[in-house]
Write an enzyme that holds these catalytic residues in place. Structure first.
Site, PDB file in Angstrom:
ATOM      1  N   HIS A 166      -6.008   1.300  -1.862  1.00  0.00           N
ATOM      2  CA  HIS A 166      -5.513   1.367  -0.049  1.00  0.00           C
ATOM      3  C   HIS A 166      -4.844   2.086   0.211  1.00  0.00           C
ATOM      4  O   HIS A 166      -3.978   2.814   0.055  1.00  0.00           O
ATOM      5  CB  HIS A 166      -5.890  -0.008   0.702  1.00  0.00           C
ATOM      6  N   GLU A 167      -3.853   0.996   0.205  1.00  0.00           N
ATOM      7  CA  GLU A 167      -2.172   1.347   0.198  1.00  0.00           C
ATOM      8  C   GLU A 167      -1.428   2.600  -1.002  1.00  0.00           C
ATOM      9  O   GLU A 167      -0.473   3.291   0.130  1.00  0.00           O
ATOM     10  CB  GLU A 167      -0.704  -0.016   0.067  1.00  0.00           C
ATOM     11  N   HIS A 195      -2.138   5.741   0.507  1.00  0.00           N
ATOM     12  CA  HIS A 195      -1.163   6.228   2.443  1.00  0.00           C
ATOM     13  C   HIS A 195       0.370   6.301   1.357  1.00  0.00           C
ATOM     14  O   HIS A 195       1.111   6.985   2.119  1.00  0.00           O
ATOM     15  CB  HIS A 195      -0.425   4.812   2.853  1.00  0.00           C
ATOM     16  N   HIS A 240       0.224   9.914   0.090  1.00  0.00           N
ATOM     17  CA  HIS A 240       0.046  10.681   1.075  1.00  0.00           C
ATOM     18  C   HIS A 240       1.268  11.557   1.991  1.00  0.00           C
ATOM     19  O   HIS A 240       1.593  12.160   2.250  1.00  0.00           O
ATOM     20  CB  HIS A 240      -0.677  10.061   2.428  1.00  0.00           C
TER      21      HIS A 240
HETATM   22 ZN   LIG Z   1      -4.650   1.597   6.224  1.00  0.00          ZN
END
Ligand SMILES: [Zn+2]
Length: 627
Positions: free
Chosen positions: A405-406, A409, A412
């Site tokens: 998940h992280e 980020h 991105h």
């Molecule tokens: Zn998040």
């Protein structure tokens, strides 16, 4: 940076089980090196002071901002240079604090960075009104005449876009003053719920007596013993029911503040006022709610499967958090977590995968829990450096998922930073959680492929379904409730404990099929709204649902294309372009260009296809077992 829950680790074990990886704790590859940002605290202090010393240069631009393209360019350069330095100082201060929240100096530095930021922002507050006063035509002409303004085109266009909702300077001053009062509802709710609400005590079947605080409720609502769950639910919501008058008044105060802002800024509705910040069409919100209503049968099918797996006659709302499948009984080493994440994202291309692999080896992630370290997980970045991920890894599967998940980020941030100038590197929240949940989705798909036993498959499929139930239907219900209570206030109907509970209970029963006998929802559960802090955030929760929906649609497309003969990469490339676009275009447009139009039913239909496919797979395994 976003308020979207970064998997706050309420797993009590996470904070203490240092043991397994204690030895690698000092491995430089597993910790942050904050000296990459500043070689010393003195250097940090100097950077803050130097930036603040430049603030008068902003004042000097006042009244002359749109004199010429060159002048506008120079002033924006000064503005963004200060912004960049103070942002970096703030990122450093908060990371430093998060590594050990017990250090008083770390807290001081955070406060120092915040104050410097406030000084800067109030000195620059005139910029927006001055640009708006110049008007769209003038700004457009300046941009056309001065090519160096190109990187600022989108931020300038965005300011001009919002002009119809900006007031004259005296009214703006008055509205700014109301900020002191506009969060009273939330402040009262927070202090009441956190410090004064007398949480009930219950005695569980084990003989253990527990006080049901919010954290304890989250833990014990998943109790394996059904009698315990029922006791936990009826006590917890029973207690909330005694205080819905107070909590209803607090929520009313908050929604009235939103209504005040809507009226003064001349929006047709509170939802449009809130969505205008990121220029999200109202159709995205209404489409989500319509899609949910059109797909209750899929939610009910999932609830039926849950009932069957739990082996009970009639499902109740109190049964929704209990485990239906056995969790992984093994833990994962950090190296395994990296490999699993990298394998999962390899469908995004070699460059994405290799960049992340390299990041894992070069201090992107601070891996392990330590005394004083902030719990949970997040990713942050200071422009021009590299992403920094905070994790509290103890080897649980959920933490492997948090790494994926992280890392979404982080990548991105990495791609946007590399492709964009400072002014447009930061991405909007509406797309932020797409990048992270897409990676979770890829991890799920890749783990499922690798699974060797039906137990493992059931665990993965079951977790995926629970995730879809909570993010799409639970958050969707909250989004619908939030819209409805704003509309009541817009129509002059004040909110109180009674009408809030009645509305919430009606929605809960409709969603969960109470009248059709799908899931029993007791009267007491109507007070659940009083427990949800997000209802104070002004149309925030819908993004949990839209992010997951968009991520499912994108991940499906990317996987299908990669599996095709011959394989294709058009969808993947469009997605990566969206990540690299930062905030150079509007969030809704970027997603649309990546192939997901969130104002149409297609993305939600893809998510429902995924949900039904997952239920099918679980049913097949159960059938095989003769259950
Ligand atoms: Zn998040």
């Amino acid at each position: 940076m976003s308020r979207i829950a970064h998997r706050v680790a309420f797993l009590a074990v996470a904070a203490v089980s240092l043991g397994a990886f204690g030895a690698t704790d000092v491995d430089p590859r597993y910790v942050w090196h904050l000296d990459e940002l500043y070689p010393s605290e003195a250097a940090w202090t100097k950077a803050v002071n130097d930036a603040v010393a430049d603030v008068p240069k902003i004042e000097a631009c006042r009244g002359k901002l749109t004199e010429s393209g060159a002048k506008l360019f120079d002033c924006l350069q000064i503005y963004y240079a200060i912004d960049r330095r103070l942002t970096q100082a703030g990122v450093y201060a908060s990371m430093n604090y998060d590594l050990d929240t017990r250090v008083g100096r770390a807290q001081q530095m955070q406060e120092q960075a915040r104050q410097a930021g406030t000084t800067f922002l109030s000195a620059a507050a005139w910029i927006r009104p001055e640009l708006i006063a110049a008007g769209a035509a003038k700004i457009g002409a300046l941009i056309a005449a001065e090519p160096r303004l190109a990187p600022y085109k989108q931020p300038l266009a965005d300011i001009v876009r919002r002009a119809p909702h900006v007031l004259d300077s005296e009214s703006e001053r008055l509205v700014a003053e109301t900020a002191r009062m506009s969060n009273a509802g939330q402040a009262i709710r927070d202090v009441f719920v956190n410090a004064e609400l007398p949480y009930p005590k219950v005695t569980l079947s084990s003989g253990e007596e527990v006080t049901l605080t919010a954290a304890a409720y989250t833990k014990y609502r998943a109790a394996v013993d059904r009698g315990d769950r029922l006791k936990v639910f009826t006590s917890f919501w029973g207690r909330y029911n005694e205080y819905t008058r107070t909590l209803g008044t607090a929520l009313n105060a908050q929604i009235q503040a939103h209504e005040f802002s809507r009226k003064t800024r001349k929006f047709d509705s509170c939802v449009e006022a809130a969505l205008d910040g990121d220029n999200i069409p109202k159709g995205v919100y209404t489409e989500l709610i319509a899609d949910i209503h059109a797909n209750f049968q899929t939610l009910h099918r999932y609830l039926g499967l849950r009932r069957r797996m739990m082996g009970i006659d009639k499902l109740g709302y109190e049964d929704l958090y209990a485990p239906i499948v056995q969790r992984y009984d093994r833990t994962f080493a950090p190296e395994e977590a990296k490999t699993l994440t990298l394998d999962a994202v390899s469908v995004l291309g070699k460059e994405y995968r290799d960049t992340l692999a390299n990041g894992f080896e070069s201090g992107w992630v601070d891996w392990f829990p330590r005394p004083g370290k902030k719990s949970g997980a997040y990713s942050t970045i200071a422009y021009g450096t590299h992403p920094f991920q905070l994790q509290n890894f103890t080897g649980l599967y959920d933490e492997v998922s948090a790494l994926a998940h992280e890392s979404g980020h982080s990548m991105h941030s990495f791609l946007a930073d590399r492709a964009q100038p400072y002014a447009t590197h930061d991405y909007p929240i509406f797309v932020a959680e797409v990048a992270s949940t897409l990676n979770e989705n890829l991890l799920f798909g890749s783990m499922l492929k690798k699974a060797k036993t039906d137990d493992e498959r059931l665990f993965l499929l079951g977790s995926h379904l629970d995730n879809l139930r909570t993010t799409l239907f639970r958050q969707g219900l909250l989004a619908e409730f939030e819209l409805a209570i704003h509309e009541m206030v817009e129509h002059g109907e004040p909110l109180n404990g009674e009408n809030l509970t009645a509305l919430y209970l009606k929605l809960l029963r409709e969603y969960y099929g109470h009248d059709q006998g799908v899931c029993d929802v007791k009267d007491a559960y109507g007070a659940e709204w009083a427990y949800i802090p997000h209802l104070y955030y002004n149309f925030y929760v819908y993004q949990y649902a839209t992010s997951v929906v968009a991520a499912v649609k994108l991940a499906d497309g990317i996987r299908d294309e990669a599996a095709a003969v011959p394989p294709a990469t058009a969808k993947r490339d469009a997605y990566l372009r969206m990540l690299a676009a930062g905030s150079s275009r509007y969030a809704y447009d970027m997603l649309k260009e990546a192939g997901v139009d969130m104002a149409t039913p297609a993305p939600f239909a893809a998510a429902m296809k995924d949900m039904n496919r997952t239920i099918d797979a679980m049913e097949q395994i159960l059938a095989k077992r003769g259950k």
